[in-house]
Design an enzyme around this catalytic site. Structure first.
Site, PDB file in Angstrom:
ATOM      1  CD  GLU A 138     -35.906  -5.448 -34.629  1.00  0.00           C
ATOM      2  OE1 GLU A 138     -36.759  -5.540 -33.184  1.00  0.00           O
ATOM      3  OE2 GLU A 138     -36.258  -5.712 -35.008  1.00  0.00           O
ATOM      4  CD  GLU A 139     -34.039   2.820 -34.011  1.00  0.00           C
ATOM      5  OE1 GLU A 139     -35.587   2.920 -33.763  1.00  0.00           O
ATOM      6  OE2 GLU A 139     -33.241   2.330 -33.607  1.00  0.00           O
ATOM      7  CG  HIS A 152     -31.656  -2.202 -32.615  1.00  0.00           C
ATOM      8  ND1 HIS A 152     -31.804  -1.330 -33.441  1.00  0.00           N
ATOM      9  CD2 HIS A 152     -32.023  -2.040 -30.897  1.00  0.00           C
ATOM     10  CE1 HIS A 152     -31.565   0.164 -31.846  1.00  0.00           C
ATOM     11  NE2 HIS A 152     -32.083  -1.066 -31.070  1.00  0.00           N
ATOM     12  CG  ASP A 189     -30.987   3.434 -31.195  1.00  0.00           C
ATOM     13  OD1 ASP A 189     -30.555   2.207 -30.815  1.00  0.00           O
ATOM     14  OD2 ASP A 189     -31.519   4.175 -31.345  1.00  0.00           O
TER      15      ASP A 189
END
Length: 114
Positions: free
Chosen positions: A91-92, A35, A47
């Site tokens: 996505e987050e 992502h 991340d």
């Protein structure tokens, strides 16, 4: 020490980025993805910068092989899967990118996902 942070939130759209090999059996898809978005507590390099760079590295290696003995147009074991790579967005904040994609493909059309 004094830290001042100014942030803002905007509503918008963000497309997924999806690509696949020109070769391979479309009935057998091997998919990998990562992502593109991040969160404050997980900087982008962790991340999911490492995941997206791994996917990009694999995609580049597949492209490099395409013109060699193992590449497109060469004899291959059968069936050779089509390889699809994806870079998801949103996505987050709720897995929006990957959920939208999964809703758009027939059930069972992806053999494996990494």
């Amino acid at each position: 020490m004094h830290i001042s942070v100014r942030t803002s939130t905007v509503t918008g759209s963000s497309p997924n980025v999806i690509a696949e090999t020109p070769w391979g059996d479309p009935g057998h898809v091997l998919m990998l993805g990562g992502h593109l978005d991040s969160v404050i507590d997980g900087p982008g390099s962790n991340d999911d910068g490492s995941g997206t760079m791994t996917v990009l590295g694999i995609a580049r290696a597949l492209a490099a092989v395409a013109g060699t003995a193992g590449g497109a147009g060469s004899p291959r074991p059968s069936p050779v899967p089509k390889v699809r790579v994806a870079f998801w967005t949103g996505e987050e904040i709720g897995l929006w990118g990957s959920r939208a994609y999964v809703a758009s493909v027939p059930a069972g059309s992806i053999d494996a996902y990494l």
